[in-house]
Write a protein that holds these residues in place. Structure first.
Motif, PDB file in Angstrom:
ATOM      1  N   THR A 249       0.911  -0.858   0.266  1.00 54.35           N
ATOM      2  CA  THR A 249       0.138  -0.313  -0.006  1.00 54.35           C
ATOM      3  C   THR A 249       0.565   0.850   0.404  1.00 54.35           C
ATOM      4  O   THR A 249       1.595   1.725  -0.023  1.00 54.35           O
ATOM      5  CB  THR A 249      -1.008   0.409   1.331  1.00 54.35           C
ATOM      6  N   GLU A 250       0.203   2.432  -0.567  1.00 52.45           N
ATOM      7  CA  GLU A 250       1.144   3.157  -0.195  1.00 52.45           C
ATOM      8  C   GLU A 250       2.060   3.989   1.035  1.00 52.45           C
ATOM      9  O   GLU A 250       1.071   3.521   2.386  1.00 52.45           O
ATOM     10  CB  GLU A 250      -0.193   4.697  -0.468  1.00 52.45           C
ATOM     11  N   ILE A 251       2.695   4.386   1.343  1.00 52.50           N
ATOM     12  CA  ILE A 251       4.164   5.072   2.457  1.00 52.50           C
ATOM     13  C   ILE A 251       3.722   6.450   2.264  1.00 52.50           C
ATOM     14  O   ILE A 251       3.482   7.417   1.636  1.00 52.50           O
ATOM     15  CB  ILE A 251       4.741   4.051   2.257  1.00 52.50           C
ATOM     16  N   GLN A 252       4.031   7.039   3.306  1.00 54.38           N
ATOM     17  CA  GLN A 252       3.946   8.293   3.354  1.00 54.38           C
ATOM     18  C   GLN A 252       5.188   8.470   4.755  1.00 54.38           C
ATOM     19  O   GLN A 252       5.335   8.259   5.586  1.00 54.38           O
ATOM     20  CB  GLN A 252       2.701   9.346   4.128  1.00 54.38           C
ATOM     21  N   LEU A 253       5.888   9.803   4.175  1.00 52.98           N
ATOM     22  CA  LEU A 253       7.172   9.079   4.885  1.00 52.98           C
ATOM     23  C   LEU A 253       7.008  10.976   5.977  1.00 52.98           C
ATOM     24  O   LEU A 253       6.793  11.739   5.449  1.00 52.98           O
ATOM     25  CB  LEU A 253       8.302   9.696   4.162  1.00 52.98           C
ATOM     26  N   ILE A 254       7.480  10.964   6.744  1.00 51.61           N
ATOM     27  CA  ILE A 254       7.035  11.733   8.523  1.00 51.61           C
ATOM     28  C   ILE A 254       8.081  12.047   9.155  1.00 51.61           C
ATOM     29  O   ILE A 254       9.588  11.440   8.515  1.00 51.61           O
ATOM     30  CB  ILE A 254       5.890  11.262   9.618  1.00 51.61           C
ATOM     31  N   PRO A 255       8.409  13.110   9.709  1.00 51.80           N
ATOM     32  CA  PRO A 255       9.935  14.059  10.137  1.00 51.80           C
ATOM     33  C   PRO A 255      10.455  12.677  10.874  1.00 51.80           C
ATOM     34  O   PRO A 255       9.951  12.379  11.377  1.00 51.80           O
ATOM     35  CB  PRO A 255       9.536  15.060  10.854  1.00 51.80           C
ATOM     36  N   ALA A 256      11.336  13.347  11.230  1.00 51.53           N
ATOM     37  CA  ALA A 256      12.764  12.630  11.542  1.00 51.53           C
ATOM     38  C   ALA A 256      12.570  12.617  13.571  1.00 51.53           C
ATOM     39  O   ALA A 256      11.571  13.517  13.434  1.00 51.53           O
ATOM     40  CB  ALA A 256      14.144  12.805  11.198  1.00 51.53           C
ATOM     41  N   LEU A 257      12.141  11.472  13.930  1.00 55.99           N
ATOM     42  CA  LEU A 257      12.714  11.701  15.407  1.00 55.99           C
ATOM     43  C   LEU A 257      13.404  11.598  16.400  1.00 55.99           C
ATOM     44  O   LEU A 257      14.368  11.112  15.753  1.00 55.99           O
ATOM     45  CB  LEU A 257      11.393  10.463  15.930  1.00 55.99           C
ATOM     46  N   PRO A 258      13.441  12.806  17.350  1.00 52.32           N
ATOM     47  CA  PRO A 258      14.682  12.256  18.113  1.00 52.32           C
ATOM     48  C   PRO A 258      14.669  10.926  18.317  1.00 52.32           C
ATOM     49  O   PRO A 258      14.172  10.269  18.461  1.00 52.32           O
ATOM     50  CB  PRO A 258      14.031  13.180  19.553  1.00 52.32           C
ATOM     51  N   GLY A 259      16.883  10.986  18.858  1.00 51.50           N
ATOM     52  CA  GLY A 259      16.686  10.001  20.002  1.00 51.50           C
ATOM     53  C   GLY A 259      17.016   8.422  19.515  1.00 51.50           C
ATOM     54  O   GLY A 259      16.671   7.316  19.438  1.00 51.50           O
ATOM     55  N   GLU A 260      16.414   8.300  17.890  1.00 53.17           N
ATOM     56  CA  GLU A 260      16.262   7.329  17.361  1.00 53.17           C
ATOM     57  C   GLU A 260      17.828   6.588  16.039  1.00 53.17           C
ATOM     58  O   GLU A 260      18.622   7.688  16.144  1.00 53.17           O
ATOM     59  CB  GLU A 260      15.747   7.323  15.568  1.00 53.17           C
ATOM     60  N   ARG A 261      18.209   5.603  16.079  1.00 53.29           N
ATOM     61  CA  ARG A 261      19.680   5.123  16.126  1.00 53.29           C
ATOM     62  C   ARG A 261      19.410   5.034  14.289  1.00 53.29           C
ATOM     63  O   ARG A 261      17.795   4.910  13.907  1.00 53.29           O
ATOM     64  CB  ARG A 261      19.774   3.933  16.701  1.00 53.29           C
ATOM     65  N   VAL A 262      20.063   4.140  13.719  1.00 51.40           N
ATOM     66  CA  VAL A 262      20.515   4.350  12.673  1.00 51.40           C
ATOM     67  C   VAL A 262      20.404   2.730  12.311  1.00 51.40           C
ATOM     68  O   VAL A 262      19.228   2.905  11.080  1.00 51.40           O
ATOM     69  CB  VAL A 262      21.457   4.882  11.885  1.00 51.40           C
ATOM     70  N   ARG A 263      20.648   2.260  13.177  1.00 55.65           N
ATOM     71  CA  ARG A 263      20.790   0.554  12.819  1.00 55.65           C
ATOM     72  C   ARG A 263      20.387  -0.438  13.763  1.00 55.65           C
ATOM     73  O   ARG A 263      21.317   0.051  14.744  1.00 55.65           O
ATOM     74  CB  ARG A 263      22.520   0.312  11.968  1.00 55.65           C
ATOM     75  N   GLY A 264      20.029  -1.555  13.199  1.00 57.82           N
ATOM     76  CA  GLY A 264      19.892  -2.521  14.447  1.00 57.82           C
ATOM     77  C   GLY A 264      19.942  -3.583  14.033  1.00 57.82           C
ATOM     78  O   GLY A 264      19.484  -3.605  12.940  1.00 57.82           O
ATOM     79  N   LYS A 265      20.907  -4.799  14.466  1.00 58.96           N
ATOM     80  CA  LYS A 265      21.389  -5.907  13.961  1.00 58.96           C
ATOM     81  C   LYS A 265      21.958  -6.747  14.696  1.00 58.96           C
ATOM     82  O   LYS A 265      22.768  -6.483  15.739  1.00 58.96           O
ATOM     83  CB  LYS A 265      21.930  -6.121  12.329  1.00 58.96           C
ATOM     84  N   ALA A 266      21.369  -7.744  15.114  1.00 55.22           N
ATOM     85  CA  ALA A 266      21.231  -8.563  16.523  1.00 55.22           C
ATOM     86  C   ALA A 266      22.379  -9.329  16.005  1.00 55.22           C
ATOM     87  O   ALA A 266      22.783  -9.841  15.292  1.00 55.22           O
ATOM     88  CB  ALA A 266      20.597  -9.630  16.219  1.00 55.22           C
ATOM     89  N   ASP A 267      24.015  -9.455  17.008  1.00 57.30           N
ATOM     90  CA  ASP A 267      24.779 -10.970  17.309  1.00 57.30           C
ATOM     91  C   ASP A 267      24.038 -12.120  17.615  1.00 57.30           C
ATOM     92  O   ASP A 267      23.777 -12.368  19.108  1.00 57.30           O
ATOM     93  CB  ASP A 267      25.501 -10.522  17.614  1.00 57.30           C
TER      94      ASP A 267
END
Length: 295
Positions: A249-267
């Protein structure tokens, strides 16, 4: 021999799923849930005589336990903390009370009871070579709790194992309100026929883990884990915009939020040492959801 098992946050998303499994995996045990119902809800209660649902703050755990005359627990699953990144800026005081003051009392109670603590740490502490633990009040308090648990064990003695959840999703997730999860929000917007909102830039990644895999991991760590480092994820990074497009379906970008990390990946190395591997995949889950709810 019967056991008493404590789950803080037992009326929440993960806590409810965990309690359901504990009833099966520990057939002779009684389970006690302590929840302040901040995000947990009575609708999550399981109708079983082996469960006691107590309402209250973890700050008052020892007093509440004594008031009910309960036997000392053998296992303490501590899930009852504040657990949102962006919202922790607005809820700074709550984050401190739940995650610092409350957890201090849970640690003391567990050690006094001679029980084993299974703590739900936050994967946010691993981002950006560890610097992401300072991005927001939530990540910082969770990282400091890890330090405190390790020090408390050295100072006073504490049997513990620390797990880390990576973006849990699945049945029972929160879909409404400011504490909703990413996949919960996407599902709600999809069902409402609305565009799926994605925080800019949309290229930031997350490692999404099904609730069933999280619960299996918690049980394995409770039985055989010790110390720090049990990361429960899939080891795969999903860009958030890509995840949203899976709903078709359609997506909509919203403004960036404070404190959010760029990446996440588990070892997964240490969790795999206990025989744990994720069995569920996000893309298959979303495909099943869309197939069951065609638009």
């Amino acid at each position: 021999m019967s056991q008493t098992l404590l789950v803080t946050g037992g009326a929440g998303f993960v806590g409810t799923a965990l309690i359901r499994s504990l009833l099966t995996e520990f057939p002779d045990a009684t389970v006690v849930s302590l929840d302040n119902y901040f995000t947990g809800t009575p609708e999550n209660h399981i109708d079983d005589s082996r469960i006691s649902y107590l309402e209250g703050s973890t700050v008052d755990l020892a007093k509440i336990w004594a008031a009910h005359g309960l036997p000392a627990p053998e296992l303490v699953f501590h899930l009852g903390e504040y657990s949102r990144i962006v919202q922790s800026f607005e809820d700074h005081d709550l984050t401190w009370d739940f995650n610092v003051l409350g957890t201090k009392e849970v640690i003391k109670f567990t050690a006094t009871a001679g029980a084993k603590l299974i703590y739900a740490g936050s994967s946010s502490k691993f981002g950006n070579d560890g610097d992401d633990e300072n991005l927001n009040p939530y990540a910082w308090t969770k990282a400091k709790n890890i330090e405190y648990i390790k020090n408390y064990s050295n100072w006073f003695g504490l049997d513990y194992a620390i797990t880390y959840f990576y973006n849990v999703y699945g049945p029972g997730q929160i879909a409404n309100g400011k504490y909703a999860t990413v996949i919960g929000i996407f599902e709600r917007l999809y069902l409402a026929g609305l565009p799926l909102t994605v925080v800019s830039p949309g290229t930031q990644t997350r490692d999404f883990t099904h609730i069933d895999d999280i619960v299996r991991g918690l049980l394995l760590v409770a039985r055989g884990g010790t110390g720090d480092g049990y990361l429960l994820g899939t080891g795969r990074e999903w860009p958030l915009a890509e995840v949203a497009t899976m709903f078709g379906t359609e997506i909509q970008l919203i403004p960036a939020l404070p404190g959010e990390r760029v990446r996440g990946k588990a070892d997964l190395t240490k969790a795999a040492g206990l025989g744990w591997q994720p069995e569920n995949q996000l893309d298959k889950y979303i495909a099943g959801f869309v197939a069951a709810n065609p638009r």
